[in-house]
Design a protein around this motif. Structure first.
Motif, PDB file in Angstrom:
ATOM      1  N   ALA A  48       0.830  -1.206   0.000  1.00  0.00           N
ATOM      2  CA  ALA A  48       0.000   0.000   0.000  1.00  0.00           C
ATOM      3  C   ALA A  48       0.869   1.263   0.000  1.00  0.00           C
ATOM      4  CB  ALA A  48      -0.914  -0.015   1.224  1.00  0.00           C
ATOM      5  N   GLY A  49       2.188   1.086  -0.004  1.00  0.00           N
ATOM      6  CA  GLY A  49       3.073   2.256   0.023  1.00  0.00           C
ATOM      7  C   GLY A  49       3.303   2.762   1.434  1.00  0.00           C
ATOM      8  N   GLY A  50       2.814   2.044   2.418  1.00  0.00           N
ATOM      9  CA  GLY A  50       2.985   2.444   3.815  1.00  0.00           C
ATOM     10  C   GLY A  50       4.261   1.883   4.415  1.00  0.00           C
ATOM     11  N   VAL A  51       4.445   2.191   5.682  1.00  0.00           N
ATOM     12  CA  VAL A  51       5.655   1.757   6.378  1.00  0.00           C
ATOM     13  C   VAL A  51       5.241   1.075   7.679  1.00  0.00           C
ATOM     14  CG1 VAL A  51       7.845   2.522   7.381  1.00  0.00           C
ATOM     15  CG2 VAL A  51       6.808   3.828   5.502  1.00  0.00           C
ATOM     16  N   PRO A  52       5.559  -0.225   7.834  1.00  0.00           N
ATOM     17  CA  PRO A  52       5.208  -0.866   9.101  1.00  0.00           C
ATOM     18  C   PRO A  52       6.140  -0.425  10.221  1.00  0.00           C
ATOM     19  CG  PRO A  52       6.250  -2.447   7.592  1.00  0.00           C
ATOM     20  CD  PRO A  52       6.154  -1.149   6.856  1.00  0.00           C
ATOM     21  N   LYS A  53       5.563  -0.119  11.373  1.00  0.00           N
ATOM     22  CA  LYS A  53       6.344   0.210  12.586  1.00  0.00           C
ATOM     23  C   LYS A  53       5.898  -0.788  13.637  1.00  0.00           C
ATOM     24  CE  LYS A  53       8.559   3.647  11.153  1.00  0.00           C
ATOM     25  NZ  LYS A  53       9.971   3.903  11.221  1.00  0.00           N
ATOM     26  N   VAL A  54       6.792  -1.155  14.552  1.00  0.00           N
ATOM     27  CA  VAL A  54       6.366  -2.156  15.524  1.00  0.00           C
ATOM     28  C   VAL A  54       6.465  -1.674  16.954  1.00  0.00           C
ATOM     29  CG1 VAL A  54       6.875  -4.147  14.071  1.00  0.00           C
ATOM     30  CG2 VAL A  54       8.659  -3.261  15.578  1.00  0.00           C
ATOM     31  N   LEU A  55       5.565  -2.205  17.754  1.00  0.00           N
ATOM     32  CA  LEU A  55       5.614  -2.039  19.197  1.00  0.00           C
ATOM     33  C   LEU A  55       5.683  -3.446  19.792  1.00  0.00           C
ATOM     34  CD1 LEU A  55       5.356  -0.487  21.848  1.00  0.00           C
ATOM     35  CD2 LEU A  55       2.882  -0.538  21.553  1.00  0.00           C
ATOM     36  N   PRO A  56       6.797  -3.795  20.461  1.00  0.00           N
ATOM     37  CA  PRO A  56       6.908  -5.153  20.985  1.00  0.00           C
ATOM     38  C   PRO A  56       5.924  -5.412  22.124  1.00  0.00           C
ATOM     39  CG  PRO A  56       9.065  -4.078  20.894  1.00  0.00           C
ATOM     40  CD  PRO A  56       8.032  -3.008  20.668  1.00  0.00           C
ATOM     41  N   LEU A  57       5.299  -6.580  22.105  1.00  0.00           N
ATOM     42  CA  LEU A  57       4.523  -7.061  23.258  1.00  0.00           C
ATOM     43  C   LEU A  57       5.546  -7.624  24.242  1.00  0.00           C
ATOM     44  CD1 LEU A  57       1.739  -8.951  21.253  1.00  0.00           C
ATOM     45  CD2 LEU A  57       1.505  -6.745  22.414  1.00  0.00           C
ATOM     46  N   ASP A  58       5.181  -7.631  25.536  1.00  0.00           N
ATOM     47  CA  ASP A  58       6.162  -8.048  26.544  1.00  0.00           C
ATOM     48  C   ASP A  58       6.132  -9.555  26.775  1.00  0.00           C
ATOM     49  OD1 ASP A  58       7.029  -5.479  26.952  1.00  0.00           O
ATOM     50  OD2 ASP A  58       5.529  -5.061  28.509  1.00  0.00           O
ATOM     51  N   PRO A  59       7.235 -10.253  26.443  1.00  0.00           N
ATOM     52  CA  PRO A  59       7.293 -11.683  26.735  1.00  0.00           C
ATOM     53  C   PRO A  59       7.507 -11.911  28.226  1.00  0.00           C
ATOM     54  CG  PRO A  59       9.395 -10.943  25.802  1.00  0.00           C
ATOM     55  CD  PRO A  59       8.468  -9.756  25.814  1.00  0.00           C
ATOM     56  N   PRO A  60       7.201 -13.048  28.809  1.00  0.00           N
ATOM     57  CA  PRO A  60       6.674 -14.229  28.131  1.00  0.00           C
ATOM     58  C   PRO A  60       5.153 -14.229  28.004  1.00  0.00           C
ATOM     59  CG  PRO A  60       7.102 -14.755  30.430  1.00  0.00           C
ATOM     60  CD  PRO A  60       7.502 -13.322  30.239  1.00  0.00           C
ATOM     61  N   ASP A  61       4.459 -13.221  28.603  1.00  0.00           N
ATOM     62  CA  ASP A  61       2.989 -13.244  28.544  1.00  0.00           C
ATOM     63  C   ASP A  61       2.433 -12.464  27.362  1.00  0.00           C
ATOM     64  OD1 ASP A  61       2.882 -14.783  30.795  1.00  0.00           O
ATOM     65  OD2 ASP A  61       2.880 -13.054  32.147  1.00  0.00           O
ATOM     66  N   ARG A 120       1.990  -9.239  26.842  1.00  0.00           N
ATOM     67  CA  ARG A 120       1.019  -8.191  27.169  1.00  0.00           C
ATOM     68  C   ARG A 120       1.431  -6.888  26.501  1.00  0.00           C
ATOM     69  NH1 ARG A 120      -2.470 -10.199  30.504  1.00  0.00           N
ATOM     70  NH2 ARG A 120      -3.533  -8.217  30.717  1.00  0.00           N
ATOM     71  N   LEU A 121       0.420  -6.037  26.284  1.00  0.00           N
ATOM     72  CA  LEU A 121       0.662  -4.750  25.642  1.00  0.00           C
ATOM     73  C   LEU A 121       0.920  -3.699  26.721  1.00  0.00           C
ATOM     74  CD1 LEU A 121       0.551  -2.930  23.111  1.00  0.00           C
ATOM     75  CD2 LEU A 121      -1.907  -2.761  23.467  1.00  0.00           C
ATOM     76  N   ASP A 122       2.037  -2.993  26.609  1.00  0.00           N
ATOM     77  CA  ASP A 122       2.370  -1.927  27.555  1.00  0.00           C
ATOM     78  C   ASP A 122       1.774  -0.625  27.003  1.00  0.00           C
ATOM     79  OD1 ASP A 122       3.564   0.160  28.886  1.00  0.00           O
ATOM     80  OD2 ASP A 122       5.486  -0.876  29.114  1.00  0.00           O
TER      81      ASP A 122
END
Ligand code: GLN
Length: 399
Positions: A138-151, A153-155
């Motif tokens: 789509a011409g976009g740029v993926p950016k990531v936010l890591p989930l916290d291992p080992p569970d 969860r989203l911070d």
């Protein structure tokens, strides 16, 4: 050939931004070596008889030409009724639903329709591998936010920091592929608040909506206050009715968003298979007991697989939903003298006869997934027992 010759056969730059699917490549490797395929997520048991009968009947009765491009009216009506049955308000099949070739097309068409070139799309990492290429196409740029291992969860504090001036959308998958997380009310409210505050879209992939464990229930972010007009909800027949090869999915969104998605869908594929949409009506009208048994049977598969396969060398976090389990392979990988997860998965096919997906395919930086692999367990119990026995001998041989 002179250097001025047209550069036939050379990929467009956008295609060089991503690799072939590692999940599908693992299936090819698995087939080549006759391994048990716990890589690509598809069942080794069949679809309900009533649904297969309905498909045969539809073909026999001549439903073999293009359906309406947005989806056969009966099928769209059945999608709307099923959402209503599962606690949604009324969705208008005339303007708020499009039927696509699997959720894969639904996601790609939504990105193409709604992401401006250069805009950023926020993914929670690890993420299902399609979303990266979808963003790039789509011409976009993926950016990531890591989930916290080992569970996993989203911070939520880090969510606010991850959103920048060019962020246009957040991609949510719940239940989550590949971790098995089911995002809770607090996480969903936090995502919704961030989306509203920053005027973002949310693409939510809910294809595992009925595969939930330990009494959990599914929550759709589209239903939270202020979210309907900014959310595209995606699902499919594939996982709920064990028909991953049919390629019938859909997107649901408010009509201004849907009008754009429909436009893209029309020129990408025209329509999803007509007779299979007819059979989809029968699938969507299955009684609630069907969904209860589906969840119970998957829970038995999860429990059997984790009980027999998880342990030293393959530590796994218990999935809350979906049908994947991530395993930490670090110490075993080192004992085997293997450099990374890809080498580990190759050896797993060759020496154990079991295919899994290398963890790196769910991360932007391959190093982040070096000590992880993903198993898919939508399999008969006997398949899971056989795979677990092979995994145990593989781990023991490395002692
Ligand atoms: N969603 C499944 C997986 O993650 C299948 C992917 C695919 O090949 N479409 O394995």
């Amino acid at each position: 050939m002179s250097s001025a010759a047209p550069s036939r056969g050379r990929a467009a730059a956008r295609v060089d931004l991503f690799t072939e699917s590692v999940i599908r490549e693992m299936t090819r490797l698995s087939d080549e070596h006759g391994a048990i395929n716990l890589a690509q997520g598809f069942p080794d048991f069949d679809a309900p008889e009533a649904v297969k009968d309905a498909a045969r009947r539809a073909i026999a009765e001549g439903i073999n030409q293009y359906p309406v491009t947005w989806g056969a009216p009966r099928f769209r009506a059945a999608i709307a009724s099923k959402y209503l049955r599962f606690g949604w308000p009324e969705v208008d099949p005339e303007t708020e639903i499009v039927v696509t070739c699997g959720s894969t097309e639904a996601m790609a068409a939504s990105f193409l329709a709604l992401i401006e070139p250069g805009a950023e799309v926020l993914l929670f990492e690890p993420f299902y591998e399609n979303y990266g290429p979808d963003a790039y196409l789509a011409g976009g740029v993926p950016k990531v936010l890591p989930l916290d291992p080992p569970d996993w969860r989203l911070d939520l504090d880090r969510l606010a920091d991850a959103i920048g001036p060019r962020t246009r959308a957040i991609v949510l998958t719940t239940p989550h592929n590949p971790t098995g997380r089911v995002f809770d009310q607090r996480e969903l409210s936090g995502i919704a608040a961030a989306a509203i505050e920053n005027d973002l879209l949310v693409f939510t992939d809910e294809i595992y909506e009925h595969i939930l464990y330990d009494g959990r229930c599914h929550r759709s972010i589209a239903l939270l206050d202020g979210m309907w007009e900014r959310t595209v909800t995606i699902s499919a027949l594939s996982k709920t009715y064990s028909v991953t090869g049919w390629r019938v999915g859909w997107a649901v969104a408010a009509s201004p968003l849907m009008a754009s998605i429909r436009k893209v869908h029309d020129f990408l594929t025209v329509a999803a298979p007509a007779p299979l949409q007819e059979a989809g009506v029968v699938a969507l009208e299955l009684p609630s007991e069907y969904y209860e048994s589906l969840a119970m049977e998957y829970q038995e598969r999860r429990d059997t697989f984790l009980e027999l396969a998880a342990g030293p060398g393959l530590e796994m976090t218990k999935p809350e939903g979906a049908y994947y389990a991530m395993a930490w392979i670090g110490p075993l990988r080192e004992r085997l003298g293997l450099p990374d997860d890809v080498a580990f998965c190759q050896q797993l096919v060759l020496r154990a006869g079991v295919a899994a997906v290398p963890g790196s395919s769910f991360f932007v930086d391959p190093a982040a997934g070096r000590d992880l692999i993903r198993f898919a367990f939508p399999k008969r119990l006997e398949t899971l027992r056989a795979a677990a026995a092979r995994l145990a001998s593989f781990a023991e041989a490395a002692e």
